[in-house]
Write an enzyme that holds these catalytic residues in place. Structure first.
Site, PDB file in Angstrom:
ATOM      1  CD  GLU A  31     -16.205  20.667  51.093  1.00 48.23           C
ATOM      2  OE1 GLU A  31     -17.092  21.260  51.752  1.00 48.23           O
ATOM      3  OE2 GLU A  31     -16.365  19.534  50.604  1.00 48.23           O
ATOM      4  CD  GLN A  55     -25.497  15.471  52.658  1.00 49.49           C
ATOM      5  OE1 GLN A  55     -26.051  16.491  52.282  1.00 49.49           O
ATOM      6  NE2 GLN A  55     -24.189  15.369  52.764  1.00 49.49           N
ATOM      7  CB  SER A  95     -24.649  16.489  56.084  1.00 49.51           C
ATOM      8  OG  SER A  95     -24.579  17.741  55.422  1.00 49.51           O
ATOM      9  CB  VAL A 150     -20.756  13.996  49.526  1.00 48.42           C
ATOM     10  CG1 VAL A 150     -22.191  14.028  50.043  1.00 48.42           C
ATOM     11  CG2 VAL A 150     -20.668  14.724  48.201  1.00 48.42           C
ATOM     12  CG  HIS A 202     -18.952  23.560  53.971  1.00 48.15           C
ATOM     13  ND1 HIS A 202     -19.820  22.577  53.558  1.00 48.15           N
ATOM     14  CD2 HIS A 202     -19.137  23.672  55.311  1.00 48.15           C
ATOM     15  CE1 HIS A 202     -20.495  22.127  54.592  1.00 48.15           C
ATOM     16  NE2 HIS A 202     -20.088  22.776  55.676  1.00 48.15           N
TER      17      HIS A 202
END
Length: 357
Positions: free
Chosen positions: A328, A236, A271, A265, A331
């Protein structure tokens, strides 16, 4: 500090020429005042030099350590470590070194509508697997490979076939843990990693529903592919750092680059990939992580059926102002079948759903 006798000597010496030149007296009085003031200032600094030296050192350390001054005092980031969770207890991920050449860019007039949001493929373009320090999850596996290695999940019961029962949602449910920029991963968060295939891993508790979803898609003639499952902190960090570098190379300042990078990101430590509940999914006919995936058969199938297996589109279109992340459609986040069904039917994002509990 000045004593009275010294002050009188200074005044006398400066005003002495005024005895013979009366017209110079106003100017000489001003000069005497300036001299006395400067003497007072230097005297005060001298008598408090230890205090001011300490303040100067503290200010310098704060400036060097501040993220706002990062590109001024550092030319790169390296030696990132991550403690992940696995097995009966916790397993420590290896230390990875990543070197970046981040340099301070001059301030520029950046219009948001002119900025291209970079995805992972843009960041990794031109890099060989070896340059990614042997990260296993860059390897690809066919759908048959994945399903063959997880046959124990082939008889998973579909959500539509489950007996209806009253459901009560709980914020403390691991499936509903909210991870974003405002809610980083809790220090005491624990989970066990399960293997999807090879180096591809995820929280072992979601493996059954994940494999069942892939099997159902295949039965409908769609071959899904996993692009990015669990990521440790080091990967990450690498993705985030490279994205900042690319933006700075396009003329942005560090803070501008940081802002735009965080829209595509997730900031390291915040995350969902790092807790194994997020999976980036594409198909054998559309392999890029772009918005166009939403218009493919695979994208449409997932948007309609993923909730039946506990998954949601984590960053839906029209919710960017809440999630802080661009749309996204690839995702997917596991939240459990019941929550996923409610979130999808109500057109919510996870932040809205959790806030309403």
């Amino acid at each position: 500090m000045m004593d009275k006798a010294y002050k009188e000597k200074v005044v006398s010496a400066v005003l002495k020429p005024a005895d013979n030149h009366k017209y110079l007296k106003p100017l000489l009085v001003i000069c005497a005042g300036v001299i006395l003031f400067m003497c007072f200032v230097f005297g005060y600094l001298a008598s408090n030099r230890k205090r001011f030296s300490s303040l100067a050192i503290i200010l310098m350390l704060f400036t060097v350590g501040s993220s706002f001054s990062f590109p001024v005092f550092s030319e790169g980031m390296s030696e990132v470590t991550q403690d992940g969770k696995n097995g009966e207890g916790a397993v420590r991920e290896g230390t990875e070194d990543y070197d970046y050449e981040l340099k301070l860019a001059s301030e520029s007039d950046i219009r948001p509508e002119d900025v291209e949001i970079l995805d992972d493929d843009d960041v990794l373009e031109g890099y060989e697997d070896a340059e990614l320090h042997g990260m296993e999850n860059v390897d690809g596996y066919t759908l048959d490979d994945i399903l063959e290695g997880n046959m124990q999940y082939s008889d998973r019961i579909r959500a539509a076939d489950r007996a209806e029962e009253e459901v009560v949602f709980d914020k403390d449910d691991w499936r509903l843990v909210l991870i974003n920029k405002q809610h980083p991963i809790p220090e005491d968060y624990e989970f066990t990693l399960g293997t999807i295939k090879g180096g591809m891993k995820c929280d072992e508790r979601i493996l059954g529903d994940l494999i069942a979803m892939f099997q159902a898609a295949k039965e409908d003639g769609i071959n899904l592919e996993i692009r990015s499952p669990y990521r440790d902190m080091s990967r990450q960090e690498m993705l985030f750092g490279k994205k900042i570098k690319l933006y700075m190379g396009r003329g942005m300042s560090y803070m501008e680059a940081y802002s735009y990078a965080s829209r595509a990101v997730t900031v390291p430590g915040a995350s969902e990939h790092q807790i194994g509940l997020a999976i980036d999914i594409t198909s054998d006919t559309y392999k890029t992580l772009t918005e166009g995936f939403a218009d493919t058969r695979a994208g449409k199938w997932l948007a309609e059926h993923s909730c039946e297996y506990g998954f949601i589109v984590r960053y839906p279109l029209g919710k960017e102002y809440i999630t802080g992340i661009e749309y996204e459609p690839w995702h997917f986040r596991y939240v459990g079948v019941d929550a996923a069904t409610a979130i999808t039917q109500q057109g919510l994002c996870l932040e809205e759903f959790v806030e309403g509990l």
